[in-house]
Motif scaffolding. Structure first.
Motif, short mmCIF file in Angstrom:
data_model
loop_
_atom_site.label_atom_id
_atom_site.label_comp_id
_atom_site.label_asym_id
_atom_site.label_seq_id
_atom_site.Cartn_x
_atom_site.Cartn_y
_atom_site.Cartn_z
N UNK A 1 3.85 10.63 3.29
CA UNK A 1 3.22 11.54 2.34
C UNK A 1 3.24 12.93 2.98
N UNK A 2 3.68 13.93 2.22
CA UNK A 2 3.84 15.29 2.74
C UNK A 2 2.73 16.18 2.20
N UNK A 3 2.02 16.85 3.10
CA UNK A 3 0.96 17.76 2.67
C UNK A 3 1.55 19.07 2.17
N UNK A 4 0.69 19.87 1.56
CA UNK A 4 1.14 21.18 1.05
C UNK A 4 1.48 22.12 2.19
N UNK A 5 0.99 21.82 3.39
CA UNK A 5 1.30 22.63 4.56
C UNK A 5 2.55 22.15 5.28
N UNK B 1 0.81 -1.20 0.00
CA UNK B 1 0.00 0.00 0.00
C UNK B 1 0.86 1.27 0.00
N UNK B 2 2.09 1.17 0.49
CA UNK B 2 2.95 2.35 0.52
C UNK B 2 3.33 2.81 -0.88
N UNK B 3 3.21 1.90 -1.87
CA UNK B 3 3.53 2.26 -3.24
C UNK B 3 2.38 3.00 -3.93
N UNK B 4 1.21 3.03 -3.29
CA UNK B 4 0.04 3.68 -3.90
C UNK B 4 0.05 5.15 -3.53
N UNK B 5 0.07 6.07 -4.52
CA UNK B 5 0.17 7.50 -4.22
C UNK B 5 -1.02 8.04 -3.45
N UNK B 6 -0.76 9.02 -2.59
CA UNK B 6 -1.80 9.64 -1.79
C UNK B 6 -2.20 10.97 -2.43
N UNK B 7 -3.46 11.09 -2.82
CA UNK B 7 -3.93 12.32 -3.45
C UNK B 7 -3.97 13.47 -2.45
N UNK B 8 -3.70 14.66 -2.94
CA UNK B 8 -3.74 15.83 -2.09
C UNK B 8 -2.45 16.07 -1.33
N UNK C 1 1.81 16.72 -1.60
CA UNK C 1 2.75 17.25 -2.58
C UNK C 1 3.88 16.28 -2.91
N UNK C 2 4.26 15.45 -1.93
CA UNK C 2 5.36 14.52 -2.12
C UNK C 2 5.07 13.21 -1.39
N UNK C 3 5.70 12.15 -1.84
CA UNK C 3 5.71 10.88 -1.12
C UNK C 3 7.15 10.40 -1.08
N UNK C 4 7.68 10.23 0.14
CA UNK C 4 9.09 9.95 0.32
C UNK C 4 9.32 8.61 1.01
N UNK C 5 10.27 7.85 0.49
CA UNK C 5 10.70 6.60 1.11
C UNK C 5 12.02 6.84 1.84
N UNK C 6 12.07 6.48 3.12
CA UNK C 6 13.31 6.54 3.90
C UNK C 6 13.81 5.11 4.08
#
Length: 282
Positions: free
Chosen positions: A30-34, A1-8, A10-15
């Motif tokens: 997943x990083x929000x616009x805020x 599920x971590x490979x599925x993009x989150x709408x809304x 700005x970024x999705x980062x793997x550490x």
């Protein structure tokens, strides 16, 4: 599920924490616009995944490295929902380190589990006679299959609303996830006199687990033991998929524990573990 993009977001980062070119631990945000970092939104949990046993010092270094990188990126808050123990054996150590590093518990949910591949088969053998008697005496049948259409989502939403339950499912997201990972989703159907009167959606969140996701029975139809029959079909599916454990999910009301649901699930579980959401302002 971590490979599925989150709408809304700005970024999705793997550490990724590596040693000697081997992956030791990972986490996805997943990083929000805020500038808020969530691991992970719109899924049951995210959090840290330890691929090989790590010392407390090494795991702490990874968490600190994530915090420092989030600061560098200008993130204002970190939120993560750590998976329960059957998914992540080192969860107690992870939760302890998060606490010592200044994370605060924002939410705790209790999940019921049935753990043990062989125990799942024994449970099925024990319950086979009961299930047969109840289904034949009430014209009830159950089945499970892959998903070919999504009409059941509307019925699950409608039936739960009629019962006064809060409905928060994102139908469009579920459709996209099933389309992307069709082999991980299964529909369990409860049938009375040839008509579908109940459904449950089962998901293989990991290769060795089966998650009891959505469920509803038509409140206009008088059914006895319908929920039990759906869960027995879930166990049958779990045995066929050869998973190590079944996750029956949480049992929460808006104002606390749903004790009646917890009692029902306790009849089909042999373990109970907490899922904790942690937050830290940066």
């Amino acid at each position: 599920m971590s490979n599925f993009p989150s709408e809304g977001y700005r970024d999705q980062l793997d550490f990724i924490w590596e040693k000697g070119h081997k992956t030791k631990a990972t986490i996805t945000f997943a990083i929000t616009r805020l500038g808020e970092a969530h691991s992970l939104p719109h899924v049951p949990f995210g959090g840290f995944w330890v691929h090989e046993n790590l010392s407390s010092a090494s795991l702490e270094c990874f968490i600190l490295a994530v915090i420092e990188e989030m600061k560098r990126l200008g993130t204002t808050m970190i939120s993560l929902t750590q998976s329960p123990k059957p998914y992540e054996p080192q969860v107690d150590l992870i939760n302890y380190l998060l606490f010592t590093l200044g994370f605060e518990q924002a939410k705790v949910q209790s999940h019921h589990f049935f753990v043990g591949k062989k125990k799942i088969k024994k449970f099925l053998q024990k319950e086979a006679v009961k299930s047969s008697k109840k289904s034949s005496s009430s014209d009830l049948k159950t089945s499970h299959s892959s998903i070919s259409n999504f009409n059941f989502l509307k019925e699950i939403r409608m039936w739960n609303k009629e019962k006064g339950y809060e409905v928060t499912i994102d139908e469009n997201r579920i459709v996209r996830q099933v389309s992307e990972y069709p082999s991980r989703y299964f529909l369990i159907t409860l049938i009375k006199n040839g008509e579908a009167i109940g459904y449950s959606l089962a998901v293989k969140l990991t290769t060795d687990s089966l998650y009891y996701f959505l469920s509803a029975i038509n409140p206009k139809v008088t059914v006895k033991n319908g929920g039990e029959l759906i869960l027995r079909e879930l166990f049958k599916l779990a045995a066929e998929q050869k998973v190590d454990f079944i996750d029956l999910g949480s049992s929460n009301l808006l104002d606390g524990a749903n004790h009646s649901l917890m009692f029902f699930k306790s009849r089909f579980s042999n373990d109970i573990c907490n899922k904790v959401t942690w937050m830290k302002k940066i």
